[in-house]
Each structure stands twice: as C-alpha cells, then as structure tokens.
Design an enzyme around this catalytic site. Structure first.
Site, PDB file in Angstrom:
ATOM      1  N   ILE A  72       0.876  -1.165   0.000  1.00  0.00           N
ATOM      2  CA  ILE A  72       0.000   0.000   0.000  1.00  0.00           C
ATOM      3  C   ILE A  72       0.916   1.218   0.000  1.00  0.00           C
ATOM      4  O   ILE A  72       1.933   1.233   0.699  1.00  0.00           O
ATOM      5  CB  ILE A  72      -0.966  -0.011   1.209  1.00  0.00           C
ATOM      6  CG1 ILE A  72      -2.029   1.066   1.082  1.00  0.00           C
ATOM      7  CG2 ILE A  72      -0.226   0.067   2.518  1.00  0.00           C
ATOM      8  CD1 ILE A  72      -3.201   0.877   2.032  1.00  0.00           C
ATOM      9  N   ALA A  73       0.605   2.194  -0.832  1.00  0.00           N
ATOM     10  CA  ALA A  73       1.464   3.371  -0.941  1.00  0.00           C
ATOM     11  C   ALA A  73       0.642   4.592  -1.333  1.00  0.00           C
ATOM     12  O   ALA A  73      -0.267   4.496  -2.158  1.00  0.00           O
ATOM     13  CB  ALA A  73       2.548   3.139  -1.990  1.00  0.00           C
ATOM     14  N   GLU A 106       2.660  -8.171   6.106  1.00  0.00           N
ATOM     15  CA  GLU A 106       3.950  -8.007   6.762  1.00  0.00           C
ATOM     16  C   GLU A 106       4.321  -6.539   6.677  1.00  0.00           C
ATOM     17  O   GLU A 106       4.051  -5.891   5.668  1.00  0.00           O
ATOM     18  CB  GLU A 106       5.057  -8.828   6.089  1.00  0.00           C
ATOM     19  CG  GLU A 106       4.956 -10.314   6.279  1.00  0.00           C
ATOM     20  CD  GLU A 106       4.258 -11.004   5.112  1.00  0.00           C
ATOM     21  OE1 GLU A 106       3.996 -10.331   4.091  1.00  0.00           O
ATOM     22  OE2 GLU A 106       3.949 -12.198   5.225  1.00  0.00           O
ATOM     23  N   ASN A 111       8.610   0.671  10.794  1.00  0.00           N
ATOM     24  CA  ASN A 111       7.592   1.534  10.174  1.00  0.00           C
ATOM     25  C   ASN A 111       6.435   1.761  11.148  1.00  0.00           C
ATOM     26  O   ASN A 111       5.329   1.263  10.976  1.00  0.00           O
ATOM     27  CB  ASN A 111       7.103   0.920   8.865  1.00  0.00           C
ATOM     28  CG  ASN A 111       6.305   1.894   8.037  1.00  0.00           C
ATOM     29  OD1 ASN A 111       5.848   2.923   8.533  1.00  0.00           O
ATOM     30  ND2 ASN A 111       6.121   1.565   6.773  1.00  0.00           N
ATOM     31  N   TYR A 118      -2.344   0.394  10.747  1.00  0.00           N
ATOM     32  CA  TYR A 118      -2.915  -0.956  10.681  1.00  0.00           C
ATOM     33  C   TYR A 118      -3.653  -1.298  11.978  1.00  0.00           C
ATOM     34  O   TYR A 118      -4.760  -1.837  11.952  1.00  0.00           O
ATOM     35  CB  TYR A 118      -1.834  -1.992  10.390  1.00  0.00           C
ATOM     36  CG  TYR A 118      -1.172  -1.840   9.044  1.00  0.00           C
ATOM     37  CD1 TYR A 118      -1.900  -1.504   7.909  1.00  0.00           C
ATOM     38  CD2 TYR A 118       0.191  -2.027   8.890  1.00  0.00           C
ATOM     39  CE1 TYR A 118      -1.303  -1.362   6.676  1.00  0.00           C
ATOM     40  CE2 TYR A 118       0.801  -1.894   7.659  1.00  0.00           C
ATOM     41  CZ  TYR A 118       0.055  -1.556   6.553  1.00  0.00           C
ATOM     42  OH  TYR A 118       0.652  -1.418   5.330  1.00  0.00           O
TER      43      TYR A 118
END
Length: 160
Positions: A72-73, A106, A111, A118
């Site tokens: 995801i970015a 993962e 991060n 999340y």
C-alpha cells in the site's frame, strides 16, 4: 453543495504509468502489468476528487477465504491525508462482502506510522519474520485481522 471525495476503483491499464510513478516515488517496486493479469490480484487505486489522478495504491492477493495485503502506498506529496486509511477501509469492506476469514500483511518493524495505521483499523501483531527484508535484514511484523465470515465481525485474536 456536496463535498467531492476521492474514489477507489480497480487499477486500469490507462493508469498503469501514473501508478508506476507513484510507486517509484514511494520506493515500491511492483510489476503492475503482471499484477493486472494475475487472477488472484486486487490492484486498487485511489483517485483524487478534483484531478482524477491516482494518489494512492494498494495491492491485495485473494486466495480462498484469505486476503494478503502485498503493498500500500500514497504518493509522497499526498501522504497523511487519509488515502491509505481509505484503501484499508475498502479492503475491510471487501473482506466482509466476500465473506473472507483472514487478512494478512507483513510490515517493517521500524515503520511505526504504518503499524499504528494498521492497528487503528483492527490489525493485531501475530508474529515476527526475522531478517525478512533482504535490503536491510530488518525484521517484519506479521499482522492480521480475523473475521467471522458469516457476520463480518472482527474476531479477537487468541494468539496475539
């Protein structure tokens, strides 16, 4: 007057080059053409309400009753605006609609911003993959959400 909101849709071939640039700017390497042809791939793009330009991207693989968030970015110039959260919420909605049992991912242990995001949508840490990332040797946290496939409710993790 109604507020314009970003839209989320499956990645189209017309957006591949723009999304590839977004991914490069985010340090993510993916073969988007390969993902478009992969039967299990769910490549989603969030487009800006005003411009219609891709601002964020997620790639999920769907196998049986499980989903694996591959990446995801958000474009670096459009971070911290809720785009990744919107994509995650779409993923949760999809999981419920499709009666999925599990979402896995993962994430680099360093991060912390991603880990907090999340966790804020319901993921819990279920393990560690030692030296998972080949570029740095960093550990990855395994995170998951388990659903009751009948009700769509998030189940508490027994092993978290």
């Amino acid at each position: 007057m109604a507020e314009l909101r970003p839209s989320i849709a499956k990645l189209s071939r017309e957006d591949v080059s723009t999304v590839a640039g977004l991914l490069r700017a985010s340090g993510v390497e993916l073969d988007l053409e390969a993902e478009l042809s992969r039967e299990i791939a769910l490549p989603w793009v969030l487009k800006g309400a005003d411009s219609g330009e891709p601002l964020a991207f997620s790639l999920v693989w769907s196998v049986a009753d499980e989903l694996q968030l591959i990446d995801i970015a958000s474009h670096p110039q459009h971070r911290r605006q809720g785009h990744a959260r919107a994509l995650l919420n779409e993923l949760l909605s999809y999981a419920r609609r499709e009666h999925k049992r599990l979402i896995l991912l993962e994430v680099r242990q360093s991060n912390q911003a991603a880990i907090r995001l999340y966790e804020s949508v319901g993921f819990t840490t279920s393990g560690v993959r030692r030296r998972y990332y080949s570029d740095t040797g960093e550990d990855a946290l395994l995170m998951r959400i388990t659903f009751d496939p009948d009700t769509g409710l998030i189940l508490p993790e027994q092993n978290a």
